[in-house]
Design an enzyme around this catalytic site. Structure first.
Site, PDB file in Angstrom:
ATOM      1  CG  ASN A   1      26.727 -28.599  19.439  1.00 38.42           C
ATOM      2  OD1 ASN A   1      26.546 -29.446  20.313  1.00 38.42           O
ATOM      3  ND2 ASN A   1      27.620 -27.637  19.579  1.00 38.42           N
TER       4      ASN A   1
ATOM      5  CD  GLU B   1      28.640 -31.315  14.618  1.00 37.29           C
ATOM      6  OE1 GLU B   1      29.654 -31.435  15.322  1.00 37.29           O
ATOM      7  OE2 GLU B   1      27.631 -30.681  14.981  1.00 37.29           O
TER       8      GLU B   1
ATOM      9  CD  GLU C   1      31.221 -34.412  20.344  1.00 34.09           C
ATOM     10  OE1 GLU C   1      31.806 -33.343  20.608  1.00 34.09           O
ATOM     11  OE2 GLU C   1      30.038 -34.485  19.993  1.00 34.09           O
TER      12      GLU C   1
ATOM     13  CE1 TYR D   1      36.287 -32.178  20.693  1.00 33.92           C
ATOM     14  CE2 TYR D   1      34.422 -31.688  22.116  1.00 33.92           C
ATOM     15  CZ  TYR D   1      34.930 -32.194  20.934  1.00 33.92           C
ATOM     16  OH  TYR D   1      34.073 -32.711  19.994  1.00 33.92           O
TER      17      TYR D   1
ATOM     18  CG  ASN E   1      25.770 -33.875  20.440  1.00 30.61           C
ATOM     19  OD1 ASN E   1      26.743 -34.602  20.642  1.00 30.61           O
ATOM     20  ND2 ASN E   1      25.867 -32.544  20.402  1.00 30.61           N
ATOM     21  CD  GLU E   2      28.419 -31.766  23.524  1.00 34.16           C
ATOM     22  OE1 GLU E   2      28.133 -30.577  23.301  1.00 34.16           O
ATOM     23  OE2 GLU E   2      29.575 -32.201  23.503  1.00 34.16           O
TER      24      GLU E   2
HETATM   25  O1  AHR Z   1      32.875 -31.455  17.854  1.00 32.09           O
HETATM   26  C1  AHR Z   1      32.410 -30.140  17.889  1.00 32.09           C
HETATM   27  C2  AHR Z   1      31.241 -29.954  18.836  1.00 32.09           C
HETATM   28  O2  AHR Z   1      31.673 -30.144  20.160  1.00 32.09           O
HETATM   29  C3  AHR Z   1      30.101 -30.927  18.689  1.00 32.09           C
HETATM   30  O3  AHR Z   1      29.202 -30.526  17.720  1.00 32.09           O
HETATM   31  C4  AHR Z   1      29.466 -30.914  20.037  1.00 32.09           C
HETATM   32  O4  AHR Z   1      28.827 -32.120  20.340  1.00 32.09           O
HETATM   33  C5  AHR Z   1      30.608 -30.589  20.975  1.00 32.09           C
HETATM   34  O5  AHR Z   1      30.300 -29.613  21.889  1.00 32.09           O
END
Ligand code: AHR
Length: 501
Positions: A72, A27, A293, A244, A172-173
């Site tokens: 993001n 990113e 991700e 994550y 994205n998201e």
């Molecule tokens: O990888 C870090 C951030 O985590 C990314 O920008 C976003 O897509 C996610 O929330």
């Protein structure tokens, strides 16, 4: 020592691993690009300012595609800021990460870097502040050969040949209230549908990824995914998943080690949701998943006080425990190789990453570098379903957890069986009796182990190799049944060669 049994059968095949399963993510944030992959003046920088010491480590990971430029970041980014003469490029406020973006690197330079790294770009378009038409312009700039304003601009900017970017993320998201231009599922479905239509008309060869839930704790999960797919099922090849795994000081190590169970439920739920929409639409198409991700990430709620350029953002020193958890997640991804065709370790350099640099200094391999590299190097082939019988332990969060998480791959090109095992038992080693049945006798080639006395040990610039894998002796040549010991709290990669009859 605890005892376990694992049967491997030639016919228990889950599916072929798609090479895109071993992807990653860079990113435009913090030091991922600036002082990460790009640092003019660094002693190893090439003529474009790319750090060749970093390039060398990226090549070792054999990542086939890299998602770029966000994250993001993408939702407030105008991709045209990053093209043309570098001296003319604007400096912008990046509202996602409270940074000043100098735009020294844009899509053209990133495509060049990918070529040097032996990988491909997986591009994301801005569906936050961006419009479907702007997304189309980017596809035209990158992929159309010549003879139009956008494609000729690319040629004028030094790229005669199109970048031929195959995989594109539709934002994205977009379910996240933190996202610039956050949308409801309905609004995102409509906007992404129009973007997809335009992008595909410009280049019918591209593959598209719709935004799924940004993580499973979202209150809109999995309803977001259902609604989005009702709009986009016929227009996209993939639905994205992000997740994550973190912990804080109050979390239980036992729960953290069992994170693979959470990932399993997440994937199963998304598959069920996608298949529900498939049934509702009477569709024959099987939707694939892009887990674009995934990683271990401890401190998600970092805040930033000042507007800075290339200042550290989301940097984490990974310890041995993180690497073990990552190993468990790898097994879960492999076990879903029939549906997950793309996965991107988030991220690749400096930002929650396996590769960590010091500005104007060295680069090191973080602990998570090793299991990810082994996954990429040894995880290709036909994924087998190991029938593992093993003891379990109790976790507060997940209930009964098997002490072993495993996955196996048959690589027909080398005639090898590779087995990945996480032993997350804290008190005991586990002896596993492998039964190769229909494969017949096998020759053990190697047993690579990642473990150590201190779960919190990290690699650092002063001790760059504190945590790294080592070999453990393995015996039992010429038999189709052989015992292997997976030490307590260890990540294991086993390679066996099938003896041809
Ligand atoms: O990888 C870090 C951030 O985590 C990314 O920008 C976003 O897509 C996610 O929330």
């Amino acid at each position: 020592m605890k005892q376990a049994k694992c049967i491997l059968e030639r016919d228990y095949i889950i599916g072929e691993t798609d090479p895109h399963l071993f992807g990653s993510f860079i990113e435009q944030i913090g030091r991922a690009v600036y002082t990460g992959i790009y640092e003019p003046g660094h002693s190893t920088a090439d003529e474009q300012g790319f750090r060749t010491d970093v390039l060398e480590l990226v090549r070792q990971l054999k990542v086939p595609l890299i998602r770029y430029p966000g994250g993001n970041f993408i939702s407030g980014y105008n991709w045209t800021d990053g093209i043309g003469p570098v001296t003319n490029r604007p400096k912008r406020l990046d509202l996602a990460w409270k940074s000043i973006e100098t735009n020294q690197i844009g899509i053209d330079e990133f495509a060049d870097w990918c070529q040097k790294a032996g990988t491909r770009v997986m591009a994301a378009v801005n569906l936050g502040t961006g419009t479907p038409a702007e997304a189309g312009n980017m596809v035209e700039y990158c992929n159309h050969p010549s003879g139009t304003t956008w494609s000729d601009l690319r040629r004028q900017n030094g790229h005669e040949q199109p970048h031929r970017i195959k995989v594109w993320c539709l934002g994205n998201e977009m379910d996240g209230p933190w996202q610039i231009g956050h949308l409801s599922a309905e609004d995102y479905g409509k906007k992404a549908l129009e973007a997809a239509k335009i992008m595909r008309r410009i280049d019918p060869e591209i593959e598209l990824v719709a935004c799924g839930s940004s993580y499973s704790e979202m209150p809109t999960f999995p309803e977001w995914d259902r609604i989005v797919l009702e709009y986009l099922y016929d227009q996209v090849e993939y639905l994205s998943l992000h997740q994550y795994y973190g912990y804080d000081d109050t979390d239980d190590t036992t729960d953290f080690l069992a994170s693979f169970l959470d990932m399993e439920v997440f994937i199963q739920t998304i598959i069920a949701t996608a298949d529900y929409v498939k049934a509702k639409k009477r569709s024959k198409k099987k939707l694939h998943l892009s887990f674009d991700e995934w990683n271990v990430w401890a401190h998600r709620n970092e805040t930033f006080s000042a507007w800075e350029t290339a200042a550290p953002r989301l940097e984490q020193l990974y310890n041995l425990q993180d690497a073990l958890v990552l190993g468990g997640l790898i097994c879960t991804l492999l076990k879903h190789a029939d549906r997950i065709k793309i996965a991107c370790l988030a991220q690749l350099v400096n930002v929650i990453a396996p590769i960590y640099t010091k500005p104007f200094g060295p680069v090191i391999k973080q602990t998570i570098f090793y299991p990810f590299q082994q996954f990429s190097v040894y995880g290709r082939g036909e994924v087998l379903q190991p029938l593992m019988t093993c003891p379990s332990f109790s976790s507060l969060k997940y209930g009964e957890v098997p002490v072993l998480q495993s996955a196996a791959v048959l690589d027909k090109a080398t005639n090898e069986i590779r087995i990945f095992i996480l032993n997350c038992d804290q008190p005991d080693d586990v002896e596993i009796m492998f039964d190769f049945r229909s494969f017949g006798p096998v020759t053990p080639l190697e047993h690579i182990v990642l473990n150590g006395p201190d779960l919190l040990a990290v690699n650092s610039f002063s001790e760059p190799e504190k945590v790294k894998p080592h070999h453990q002796p393995i015996s039992g040549n010429g038999s189709n049944q052989l015992p292997v010991i997976a030490p307590k709290l260890s990540w294991n990669v086993l390679r066996f060669s099938i003896i041809k009859k």
